[in-house]
Design an enzyme around this catalytic site. Structure first.
Site, mmCIF file in Angstrom:
data_model
loop_
_atom_site.group_PDB
_atom_site.id
_atom_site.type_symbol
_atom_site.label_atom_id
_atom_site.label_comp_id
_atom_site.label_asym_id
_atom_site.label_seq_id
_atom_site.Cartn_x
_atom_site.Cartn_y
_atom_site.Cartn_z
ATOM 1 N N SER A 161 4.167 -12.245 -13.246
ATOM 2 C CA SER A 161 5.318 -12.848 -13.922
ATOM 3 C C SER A 161 5.265 -14.364 -13.733
ATOM 4 C CB SER A 161 6.623 -12.327 -13.327
ATOM 5 O OG SER A 161 6.648 -10.917 -13.331
ATOM 6 N N GLU A 243 12.817 -11.051 -1.057
ATOM 7 C CA GLU A 243 12.989 -10.866 -2.500
ATOM 8 C C GLU A 243 14.087 -9.857 -2.785
ATOM 9 O OE1 GLU A 243 9.944 -9.973 -6.242
ATOM 10 O OE2 GLU A 243 9.556 -9.089 -4.311
HETATM 11 C C1 LIG Z 1 9.214 -6.698 -14.735
HETATM 12 C C2 LIG Z 1 8.126 -6.597 -13.727
HETATM 13 C C3 LIG Z 1 7.710 -7.735 -13.071
HETATM 14 C C4 LIG Z 1 6.689 -7.666 -12.136
HETATM 15 N N1 LIG Z 1 6.258 -8.836 -11.560
HETATM 16 C C5 LIG Z 1 5.224 -8.808 -10.690
HETATM 17 C C6 LIG Z 1 4.716 -10.024 -10.152
HETATM 18 O O1 LIG Z 1 5.173 -11.135 -10.453
HETATM 19 N N2 LIG Z 1 3.649 -9.947 -9.309
HETATM 20 C C7 LIG Z 1 3.099 -8.755 -8.937
HETATM 21 O O2 LIG Z 1 2.165 -8.756 -8.139
HETATM 22 N N3 LIG Z 1 3.546 -7.574 -9.466
HETATM 23 C C8 LIG Z 1 4.598 -7.575 -10.331
HETATM 24 N N4 LIG Z 1 5.045 -6.399 -10.893
HETATM 25 C C9 LIG Z 1 4.367 -5.153 -10.578
HETATM 26 C C10 LIG Z 1 5.177 -4.232 -9.678
HETATM 27 O O3 LIG Z 1 5.163 -4.717 -8.363
HETATM 28 C C11 LIG Z 1 4.536 -2.841 -9.838
HETATM 29 O O4 LIG Z 1 4.883 -2.398 -11.128
HETATM 30 C C12 LIG Z 1 5.028 -1.872 -8.790
HETATM 31 O O5 LIG Z 1 4.538 -2.203 -7.519
HETATM 32 C C13 LIG Z 1 4.610 -0.441 -9.144
HETATM 33 O O6 LIG Z 1 3.255 -0.337 -9.389
HETATM 34 P P1 LIG Z 1 2.694 0.381 -10.710
HETATM 35 O O7 LIG Z 1 3.387 -0.236 -11.893
HETATM 36 O O8 LIG Z 1 1.216 0.324 -10.666
HETATM 37 O O9 LIG Z 1 3.213 1.868 -10.644
HETATM 38 P P2 LIG Z 1 2.654 3.040 -9.688
HETATM 39 O O10 LIG Z 1 2.600 2.609 -8.285
HETATM 40 O O11 LIG Z 1 1.393 3.554 -10.300
HETATM 41 O O12 LIG Z 1 3.783 4.115 -9.850
HETATM 42 C C14 LIG Z 1 3.976 4.827 -11.073
HETATM 43 C C15 LIG Z 1 4.827 6.037 -10.798
HETATM 44 O O13 LIG Z 1 4.133 6.913 -9.887
HETATM 45 C C16 LIG Z 1 5.043 7.508 -8.964
HETATM 46 N N5 LIG Z 1 4.708 7.104 -7.584
HETATM 47 C C17 LIG Z 1 3.829 6.140 -7.178
HETATM 48 N N6 LIG Z 1 3.780 6.058 -5.834
HETATM 49 C C18 LIG Z 1 4.658 6.978 -5.349
HETATM 50 C C19 LIG Z 1 5.071 7.346 -4.036
HETATM 51 N N7 LIG Z 1 4.569 6.769 -2.916
HETATM 52 N N8 LIG Z 1 6.000 8.345 -3.923
HETATM 53 C C20 LIG Z 1 6.523 8.938 -5.020
HETATM 54 N N9 LIG Z 1 6.176 8.601 -6.305
HETATM 55 C C21 LIG Z 1 5.251 7.646 -6.473
HETATM 56 C C22 LIG Z 1 6.426 7.019 -9.369
HETATM 57 O O14 LIG Z 1 6.999 7.922 -10.271
HETATM 58 C C23 LIG Z 1 6.142 5.716 -10.099
HETATM 59 O O15 LIG Z 1 7.189 5.376 -11.005
HETATM 60 C C24 LIG Z 1 6.062 -6.438 -11.840
HETATM 61 C C25 LIG Z 1 6.487 -5.274 -12.506
HETATM 62 C C26 LIG Z 1 7.499 -5.346 -13.441
HETATM 63 C C27 LIG Z 1 7.924 -4.100 -14.143
#
Ligand SMILES: Cc1cc2nc3c(=O)[nH]c(=O)nc-3n(C[C@H](O)[C@H](O)[C@H](O)COP(=O)(O)OP(=O)(O)OC[C@H]3O[C@@H](n4cnc5c(N)ncnc54)[C@H](O)[C@@H]3O)c2cc1C
Length: 389
Positions: A161, A243
Protein backbone atom coordinates in the site's frame (compact mmCIF):
# COMPACT_ATOMS: atom_id res chain seq x y z
CA UNK A 1 -8.32 2.59 33.24
CA UNK A 2 -8.70 6.35 33.61
CA UNK A 3 -11.40 7.76 31.34
CA UNK A 4 -10.60 11.45 31.96
CA UNK A 5 -8.23 13.55 29.90
CA UNK A 6 -5.88 15.79 31.87
CA UNK A 7 -6.55 19.54 31.47
CA UNK A 8 -3.52 19.71 29.08
CA UNK A 9 -4.83 16.82 26.97
CA UNK A 10 -8.31 18.39 26.82
CA UNK A 11 -6.75 21.70 25.73
CA UNK A 12 -4.74 19.93 23.03
CA UNK A 13 -7.92 18.35 21.68
CA UNK A 14 -9.71 21.70 21.70
CA UNK A 15 -6.83 23.44 19.89
CA UNK A 16 -6.61 20.59 17.38
CA UNK A 17 -10.34 20.79 16.66
CA UNK A 18 -10.06 24.56 16.13
CA UNK A 19 -7.23 23.94 13.66
CA UNK A 20 -9.19 21.25 11.81
CA UNK A 21 -12.32 23.44 11.66
CA UNK A 22 -10.27 26.11 9.92
CA UNK A 23 -8.13 23.90 7.68
CA UNK A 24 -10.36 21.00 6.58
CA UNK A 25 -13.58 22.22 4.96
CA UNK A 26 -16.17 19.56 4.09
CA UNK A 27 -15.33 19.65 0.37
CA UNK A 28 -11.73 18.65 1.16
CA UNK A 29 -12.69 15.72 3.39
CA UNK A 30 -12.03 12.25 2.08
CA UNK A 31 -14.94 10.21 0.81
CA UNK A 32 -14.52 6.51 1.60
CA UNK A 33 -13.07 4.56 -1.30
CA UNK A 34 -12.11 7.67 -3.33
CA UNK A 35 -8.57 8.80 -2.51
CA UNK A 36 -7.62 11.05 -5.45
CA UNK A 37 -4.13 12.45 -5.97
CA UNK A 38 -5.41 15.92 -5.07
CA UNK A 39 -6.88 14.63 -1.79
CA UNK A 40 -3.70 12.76 -0.97
CA UNK A 41 -1.61 15.92 -1.51
CA UNK A 42 -4.08 17.87 0.62
CA UNK A 43 -3.62 15.30 3.42
CA UNK A 44 0.17 15.65 3.18
CA UNK A 45 -0.19 19.43 3.40
CA UNK A 46 -2.24 19.10 6.58
CA UNK A 47 0.41 16.81 8.05
CA UNK A 48 3.08 19.45 7.43
CA UNK A 49 0.95 22.12 9.07
CA UNK A 50 0.41 19.82 12.06
CA UNK A 51 4.16 19.23 12.19
CA UNK A 52 4.85 22.99 12.29
CA UNK A 53 2.89 23.01 15.57
CA UNK A 54 4.73 19.87 16.87
CA UNK A 55 1.43 18.00 16.65
CA UNK A 56 2.08 15.41 13.95
CA UNK A 57 4.32 13.18 16.08
CA UNK A 58 2.82 14.70 19.21
CA UNK A 59 3.41 11.55 21.26
CA UNK A 60 7.10 11.18 20.38
CA UNK A 61 9.92 12.48 22.60
CA UNK A 62 11.33 15.91 21.75
CA UNK A 63 14.79 14.52 20.96
CA UNK A 64 13.24 12.55 18.07
CA UNK A 65 11.48 15.59 16.64
CA UNK A 66 8.17 14.91 18.39
CA UNK A 67 5.88 16.98 20.59
CA UNK A 68 7.06 15.41 23.85
CA UNK A 69 3.60 14.17 24.88
CA UNK A 70 2.40 10.53 24.85
CA UNK A 71 0.13 7.86 23.33
CA UNK A 72 -3.03 9.57 24.62
CA UNK A 73 -2.29 12.74 22.63
CA UNK A 74 -1.30 10.60 19.62
CA UNK A 75 -4.65 8.81 19.99
CA UNK A 76 -6.56 12.12 20.18
CA UNK A 77 -4.85 13.17 16.95
CA UNK A 78 -5.62 9.88 15.16
CA UNK A 79 -9.28 9.86 16.22
CA UNK A 80 -9.87 13.49 15.25
CA UNK A 81 -8.05 13.23 11.91
CA UNK A 82 -10.19 10.17 11.15
CA UNK A 83 -13.39 11.90 12.24
CA UNK A 84 -12.65 14.94 10.04
CA UNK A 85 -11.86 12.54 7.23
CA UNK A 86 -8.48 14.12 6.59
CA UNK A 87 -7.07 12.13 3.65
CA UNK A 88 -4.62 9.56 5.02
CA UNK A 89 -0.91 10.00 4.52
CA UNK A 90 2.25 9.36 6.49
CA UNK A 91 0.75 6.91 8.94
CA UNK A 92 3.08 3.97 8.19
CA UNK A 93 6.06 6.16 9.06
CA UNK A 94 4.39 7.58 12.13
CA UNK A 95 2.60 4.47 13.35
CA UNK A 96 4.95 1.60 12.47
CA UNK A 97 8.40 2.61 11.21
CA UNK A 98 8.99 5.43 13.71
CA UNK A 99 8.13 3.33 16.78
CA UNK A 100 10.33 0.47 15.46
CA UNK A 101 13.31 2.78 15.00
CA UNK A 102 12.74 4.33 18.40
CA UNK A 103 12.92 0.90 19.99
CA UNK A 104 15.43 -0.97 17.81
CA UNK A 105 17.32 1.68 15.78
CA UNK A 106 20.91 2.82 16.39
CA UNK A 107 21.52 6.43 17.55
CA UNK A 108 22.53 7.33 13.96
CA UNK A 109 19.34 5.78 12.53
CA UNK A 110 17.22 7.67 15.07
CA UNK A 111 18.85 10.90 13.99
CA UNK A 112 18.57 10.11 10.28
CA UNK A 113 15.04 8.71 10.04
CA UNK A 114 12.90 10.08 12.90
CA UNK A 115 12.92 13.89 12.46
CA UNK A 116 11.84 13.78 8.76
CA UNK A 117 8.88 11.54 9.74
CA UNK A 118 7.94 13.94 12.55
CA UNK A 119 8.14 16.87 10.10
CA UNK A 120 5.79 15.11 7.66
CA UNK A 121 8.44 15.20 4.92
CA UNK A 122 8.69 11.52 4.03
CA UNK A 123 6.27 8.73 3.22
CA UNK A 124 6.89 5.05 3.96
CA UNK A 125 5.30 1.86 2.70
CA UNK A 126 5.49 -1.58 4.29
CA UNK A 127 6.89 -4.61 2.43
CA UNK A 128 5.96 -7.67 4.49
CA UNK A 129 3.50 -9.76 2.40
CA UNK A 130 4.65 -11.68 -0.68
CA UNK A 131 2.77 -13.45 -3.48
CA UNK A 132 3.11 -16.81 -1.64
CA UNK A 133 3.22 -15.42 1.87
CA UNK A 134 0.46 -13.68 3.82
CA UNK A 135 -0.63 -14.92 7.23
CA UNK A 136 2.28 -17.33 7.41
CA UNK A 137 4.63 -14.35 7.23
CA UNK A 138 7.60 -16.19 8.72
CA UNK A 139 7.83 -18.24 5.49
CA UNK A 140 8.80 -15.13 3.51
CA UNK A 141 11.23 -15.65 0.64
CA UNK A 142 12.69 -12.25 -0.29
CA UNK A 143 16.41 -12.88 0.14
CA UNK A 144 18.91 -10.40 1.59
CA UNK A 145 22.37 -11.85 1.17
CA UNK A 146 25.25 -10.28 3.05
CA UNK A 147 28.20 -9.61 0.73
CA UNK A 148 31.02 -7.69 2.43
CA UNK A 149 29.74 -4.32 3.56
CA UNK A 150 26.35 -4.55 1.87
CA UNK A 151 23.22 -6.68 1.51
CA UNK A 152 21.95 -7.77 -1.91
CA UNK A 153 18.18 -8.22 -2.16
CA UNK A 154 16.30 -10.42 -4.63
CA UNK A 155 12.61 -11.34 -4.66
CA UNK A 156 9.30 -9.53 -4.45
CA UNK A 157 6.64 -8.13 -2.18
CA UNK A 158 2.88 -8.00 -2.63
CA UNK A 159 0.10 -5.61 -1.48
CA UNK A 160 2.50 -2.72 -0.93
CA UNK A 161 0.00 0.00 0.00
CA UNK A 162 1.10 3.62 -0.67
CA UNK A 163 4.13 2.42 -2.67
CA UNK A 164 3.47 4.99 -5.39
CA UNK A 165 3.62 7.84 -2.89
CA UNK A 166 6.39 6.47 -0.71
CA UNK A 167 10.05 7.47 -0.46
CA UNK A 168 11.12 4.41 1.54
CA UNK A 169 10.02 0.82 1.99
CA UNK A 170 10.25 -0.82 5.42
CA UNK A 171 10.65 -4.53 4.72
CA UNK A 172 11.35 -7.99 6.03
CA UNK A 173 13.86 -10.19 4.22
CA UNK A 174 15.46 -13.59 4.79
CA UNK A 175 19.08 -13.20 5.86
CA UNK A 176 19.72 -16.77 7.03
CA UNK A 177 18.01 -19.46 4.90
CA UNK A 178 19.53 -22.25 7.05
CA UNK A 179 18.02 -21.05 10.34
CA UNK A 180 14.54 -21.94 11.62
CA UNK A 181 12.11 -19.79 9.66
CA UNK A 182 11.39 -17.19 12.39
CA UNK A 183 15.07 -16.84 13.22
CA UNK A 184 16.52 -16.06 9.79
CA UNK A 185 14.66 -12.83 9.07
CA UNK A 186 15.84 -9.21 9.29
CA UNK A 187 14.26 -5.76 9.05
CA UNK A 188 15.46 -3.14 6.58
CA UNK A 189 14.66 0.31 5.31
CA UNK A 190 15.34 0.85 1.60
CA UNK A 191 15.11 4.02 -0.45
CA UNK A 192 12.61 3.20 -3.21
CA UNK A 193 14.86 4.98 -5.72
CA UNK A 194 17.62 2.38 -5.18
CA UNK A 195 18.52 0.78 -8.55
CA UNK A 196 16.82 -2.62 -8.98
CA UNK A 197 13.55 -1.74 -7.16
CA UNK A 198 10.50 -1.50 -9.41
CA UNK A 199 6.71 -1.37 -8.94
CA UNK A 200 3.77 -2.95 -10.73
CA UNK A 201 0.34 -1.41 -10.06
CA UNK A 202 -2.20 -3.37 -8.01
CA UNK A 203 -5.71 -1.95 -7.61
CA UNK A 204 -7.54 -2.58 -4.31
CA UNK A 205 -11.30 -2.95 -4.09
CA UNK A 206 -11.51 0.40 -2.22
CA UNK A 207 -10.10 2.19 -5.28
CA UNK A 208 -6.60 2.66 -3.82
CA UNK A 209 -3.63 1.95 -6.08
CA UNK A 210 -1.09 -0.26 -4.32
CA UNK A 211 1.81 -2.18 -5.87
CA UNK A 212 3.69 -5.37 -6.26
CA UNK A 213 7.31 -4.47 -5.50
CA UNK A 214 10.22 -6.20 -7.24
CA UNK A 215 13.82 -6.40 -5.98
CA UNK A 216 16.35 -7.33 -8.61
CA UNK A 217 19.96 -7.32 -7.28
CA UNK A 218 19.28 -4.37 -4.99
CA UNK A 219 22.44 -3.31 -3.10
CA UNK A 220 21.85 -1.83 0.36
CA UNK A 221 24.54 -0.61 2.79
CA UNK A 222 24.70 -2.36 6.18
CA UNK A 223 23.29 0.80 7.77
CA UNK A 224 19.87 -0.06 6.25
CA UNK A 225 19.49 -2.97 8.70
CA UNK A 226 17.17 -2.05 11.59
CA UNK A 227 17.93 -3.78 14.88
CA UNK A 228 19.82 -7.05 15.02
CA UNK A 229 20.41 -9.29 12.02
CA UNK A 230 18.10 -12.35 12.12
CA UNK A 231 15.95 -10.81 14.89
CA UNK A 232 13.70 -8.98 12.42
CA UNK A 233 10.71 -11.24 13.01
CA UNK A 234 10.62 -10.38 16.72
CA UNK A 235 11.23 -6.68 16.06
CA UNK A 236 8.43 -6.59 13.46
CA UNK A 237 5.89 -8.41 15.63
CA UNK A 238 6.42 -5.87 18.41
CA UNK A 239 5.93 -2.96 16.04
CA UNK A 240 2.87 -4.46 14.32
CA UNK A 241 1.08 -3.92 17.63
CA UNK A 242 1.42 -0.18 17.08
CA UNK A 243 -0.64 -0.54 13.88
CA UNK A 244 -3.51 -2.21 15.65
CA UNK A 245 -4.94 0.30 18.15
CA UNK A 246 -7.12 1.58 15.31
CA UNK A 247 -8.33 4.98 16.62
CA UNK A 248 -7.96 6.54 13.15
CA UNK A 249 -10.18 3.90 11.54
CA UNK A 250 -12.64 4.15 14.42
CA UNK A 251 -12.86 7.95 13.99
CA UNK A 252 -13.49 7.74 10.26
CA UNK A 253 -16.20 5.05 10.56
CA UNK A 254 -17.82 6.83 13.51
CA UNK A 255 -18.14 9.97 11.40
CA UNK A 256 -20.03 8.08 8.67
CA UNK A 257 -22.23 6.50 11.33
CA UNK A 258 -23.04 9.92 12.85
CA UNK A 259 -23.76 11.33 9.37
CA UNK A 260 -25.94 8.32 8.66
CA UNK A 261 -27.98 8.89 11.85
CA UNK A 262 -28.54 12.53 10.75
CA UNK A 263 -29.47 11.39 7.26
CA UNK A 264 -32.05 8.94 8.63
CA UNK A 265 -33.78 11.82 10.43
CA UNK A 266 -34.30 13.88 7.26
CA UNK A 267 -37.71 13.69 5.60
CA UNK A 268 -37.70 11.51 2.48
CA UNK A 269 -37.21 13.52 -0.78
CA UNK A 270 -40.81 12.71 -1.82
CA UNK A 271 -42.08 14.21 1.45
CA UNK A 272 -42.55 10.77 3.02
CA UNK A 273 -41.56 9.64 6.52
CA UNK A 274 -37.98 9.88 7.65
CA UNK A 275 -36.16 6.53 7.81
CA UNK A 276 -35.66 6.99 11.57
CA UNK A 277 -39.41 6.82 12.10
CA UNK A 278 -39.34 3.16 11.08
CA UNK A 279 -39.01 1.03 14.26
CA UNK A 280 -36.61 -1.48 12.70
CA UNK A 281 -34.28 1.31 11.55
CA UNK A 282 -34.38 2.95 14.99
CA UNK A 283 -33.40 -0.33 16.62
CA UNK A 284 -30.59 -0.87 14.13
CA UNK A 285 -29.24 2.63 14.79
CA UNK A 286 -29.43 2.08 18.55
CA UNK A 287 -27.69 -1.29 18.27
CA UNK A 288 -24.89 0.18 16.18
CA UNK A 289 -24.48 3.12 18.53
CA UNK A 290 -23.81 0.54 21.24
CA UNK A 291 -21.25 -1.23 19.09
CA UNK A 292 -19.53 2.04 18.13
CA UNK A 293 -19.14 2.93 21.81
CA UNK A 294 -17.70 -0.50 22.55
CA UNK A 295 -15.24 -0.14 19.68
CA UNK A 296 -14.17 3.30 20.89
CA UNK A 297 -13.53 2.03 24.42
CA UNK A 298 -11.50 -0.92 23.15
CA UNK A 299 -9.29 1.41 21.07
CA UNK A 300 -8.81 3.81 23.96
CA UNK A 301 -7.93 0.92 26.23
CA UNK A 302 -5.03 0.11 23.89
CA UNK A 303 -3.85 3.76 23.93
CA UNK A 304 -4.14 3.80 27.70
CA UNK A 305 -2.07 0.60 28.00
CA UNK A 306 0.55 2.16 25.72
CA UNK A 307 0.59 5.29 27.88
CA UNK A 308 1.41 3.12 30.89
CA UNK A 309 4.50 1.81 29.05
CA UNK A 310 3.07 -1.57 28.01
CA UNK A 311 2.96 -3.00 24.47
CA UNK A 312 -0.62 -4.28 24.44
CA UNK A 313 -0.76 -7.28 22.19
CA UNK A 314 -3.92 -9.30 22.77
CA UNK A 315 -5.76 -6.05 23.61
CA UNK A 316 -4.72 -4.54 20.26
CA UNK A 317 -6.05 -7.64 18.47
CA UNK A 318 -9.33 -7.40 20.41
CA UNK A 319 -9.78 -3.76 19.29
CA UNK A 320 -8.77 -4.48 15.71
CA UNK A 321 -10.93 -7.57 15.32
CA UNK A 322 -13.96 -5.90 16.90
CA UNK A 323 -13.51 -2.76 14.78
CA UNK A 324 -13.01 -4.56 11.49
CA UNK A 325 -16.13 -6.64 12.06
CA UNK A 326 -18.14 -3.64 13.27
CA UNK A 327 -17.16 -1.60 10.18
CA UNK A 328 -18.43 -4.45 8.00
CA UNK A 329 -21.69 -4.89 9.95
CA UNK A 330 -22.40 -1.15 9.88
CA UNK A 331 -21.73 -0.96 6.12
CA UNK A 332 -24.08 -3.90 5.50
CA UNK A 333 -26.81 -2.41 7.69
CA UNK A 334 -26.56 1.03 6.01
CA UNK A 335 -26.73 -0.56 2.53
CA UNK A 336 -29.81 -2.54 3.55
CA UNK A 337 -31.58 0.48 5.08
CA UNK A 338 -30.89 2.77 2.11
CA UNK A 339 -31.68 0.19 -0.54
CA UNK A 340 -30.57 0.57 -4.19
CA UNK A 341 -29.53 4.25 -3.80
CA UNK A 342 -26.78 3.15 -1.44
CA UNK A 343 -24.94 1.54 -4.34
CA UNK A 344 -24.41 4.91 -6.05
CA UNK A 345 -20.85 6.14 -5.98
CA UNK A 346 -19.41 9.50 -5.07
CA UNK A 347 -20.05 11.87 -7.97
CA UNK A 348 -23.60 10.67 -8.63
CA UNK A 349 -26.04 13.47 -7.68
CA UNK A 350 -28.36 10.91 -6.06
CA UNK A 351 -25.66 9.15 -3.99
CA UNK A 352 -26.61 9.41 -0.29
CA UNK A 353 -23.97 10.90 2.04
CA UNK A 354 -21.72 11.84 -0.91
CA UNK A 355 -21.27 8.14 -1.77
CA UNK A 356 -19.70 7.35 1.61
CA UNK A 357 -21.99 4.37 2.18
CA UNK A 358 -21.01 2.74 -1.11
CA UNK A 359 -17.36 3.58 -0.36
CA UNK A 360 -17.36 2.26 3.21
CA UNK A 361 -19.05 -0.92 2.02
CA UNK A 362 -16.21 -1.56 -0.43
CA UNK A 363 -13.59 -0.61 2.15
CA UNK A 364 -15.20 -2.91 4.72
CA UNK A 365 -14.44 -5.88 2.44
CA UNK A 366 -10.79 -5.39 3.44
CA UNK A 367 -10.79 -7.95 6.20
CA UNK A 368 -7.09 -8.71 5.63
CA UNK A 369 -5.32 -5.32 5.98
CA UNK A 370 -3.34 -5.79 9.20
CA UNK A 371 -3.67 -9.54 9.47
CA UNK A 372 -6.63 -11.84 8.86
CA UNK A 373 -9.34 -12.24 11.47
CA UNK A 374 -8.26 -15.81 12.26
CA UNK A 375 -4.75 -14.62 13.17
CA UNK A 376 -6.20 -12.04 15.56
CA UNK A 377 -8.40 -14.75 17.10
CA UNK A 378 -5.30 -16.92 17.55
CA UNK A 379 -3.47 -14.04 19.28
CA UNK A 380 -6.42 -13.43 21.63
CA UNK A 381 -6.74 -17.16 22.38
CA UNK A 382 -3.04 -17.64 23.12
CA UNK A 383 -1.92 -14.37 24.66
CA UNK A 384 -5.22 -13.07 26.00
CA UNK A 385 -6.71 -16.30 27.32
CA UNK A 386 -3.52 -18.33 27.79
CA UNK A 387 -4.82 -21.22 25.66
CA UNK A 388 -2.30 -23.65 24.15
CA UNK A 389 -1.09 -23.05 20.55
C1 LIG B 1 -6.23 -3.33 1.95
C2 LIG B 1 -5.00 -4.13 2.21
C3 LIG B 1 -3.81 -3.48 2.44
C4 LIG B 1 -2.65 -4.21 2.68
N1 LIG B 1 -1.47 -3.52 2.83
C5 LIG B 1 -0.32 -4.20 3.01
C6 LIG B 1 0.92 -3.50 3.08
O1 LIG B 1 1.00 -2.26 2.98
N2 LIG B 1 2.05 -4.23 3.22
C7 LIG B 1 2.03 -5.59 3.34
O2 LIG B 1 3.10 -6.19 3.50
N3 LIG B 1 0.86 -6.29 3.24
C8 LIG B 1 -0.31 -5.63 3.08
N4 LIG B 1 -1.50 -6.32 2.95
C9 LIG B 1 -1.48 -7.77 2.96
C10 LIG B 1 -2.06 -8.38 4.23
O3 LIG B 1 -1.15 -8.24 5.28
C11 LIG B 1 -2.38 -9.84 3.87
O4 LIG B 1 -3.50 -9.79 3.01
C12 LIG B 1 -2.69 -10.66 5.09
O5 LIG B 1 -1.54 -10.87 5.87
C13 LIG B 1 -3.28 -12.02 4.70
O6 LIG B 1 -2.50 -12.68 3.77
P1 LIG B 1 -3.13 -13.29 2.42
O7 LIG B 1 -3.91 -12.19 1.75
O8 LIG B 1 -2.04 -13.93 1.66
O9 LIG B 1 -4.21 -14.34 2.89
P2 LIG B 1 -3.92 -15.81 3.49
O10 LIG B 1 -2.96 -15.75 4.60
O11 LIG B 1 -3.59 -16.71 2.34
O12 LIG B 1 -5.33 -16.18 4.05
C14 LIG B 1 -6.44 -16.45 3.19
C15 LIG B 1 -7.50 -17.16 3.99
O13 LIG B 1 -6.99 -18.43 4.45
C16 LIG B 1 -7.47 -18.71 5.77
N5 LIG B 1 -6.33 -18.80 6.71
C17 LIG B 1 -5.03 -18.46 6.49
N6 LIG B 1 -4.27 -18.69 7.58
C18 LIG B 1 -5.11 -19.18 8.54
C19 LIG B 1 -4.92 -19.58 9.90
N7 LIG B 1 -3.71 -19.55 10.52
N8 LIG B 1 -6.02 -20.04 10.58
C20 LIG B 1 -7.23 -20.08 9.99
N9 LIG B 1 -7.47 -19.68 8.70
C21 LIG B 1 -6.42 -19.25 7.98
C22 LIG B 1 -8.40 -17.57 6.13
O14 LIG B 1 -9.71 -17.89 5.76
C23 LIG B 1 -7.92 -16.42 5.25
O15 LIG B 1 -8.94 -15.46 5.03
C24 LIG B 1 -2.67 -5.62 2.70
C25 LIG B 1 -3.89 -6.29 2.47
C26 LIG B 1 -5.04 -5.56 2.23
C27 LIG B 1 -6.31 -6.29 1.97
Amino acid sequence: MDFDLTPEQARFREDLRGFLDAEVPVEKQEVFGMLTEEQYQFGRGINRKLAERDWLAVGWPREHGGGGKGPIEQGILAEDLGYRRVPKSGFIGLGIVGPAIRVFGSPEQKEQYLPPIARGEVEYCQGFSEPNVGSDLASLELRAERRGDEYVLNGFKMFTSYAYHADYIYLLARTDPQAQKHRGISLFIADLKTPGISLQPLLYINGEMAAQTFFDDVHLPLSCLIGEENRGWYHAMTTLDYERSGLGIYGSVRRVFDDFVDFCQQPAPDGGRALAEHPLVRHQLAQHRLAMENWKLLCWKVAWWQSSGAVPNAEASVAFLYGTEQRFKFAEMAMEVLGPYATLRHGSPLAPLLGNIEGIHREAMHLHGAGIMEIHRNIIAQRGLGLPR
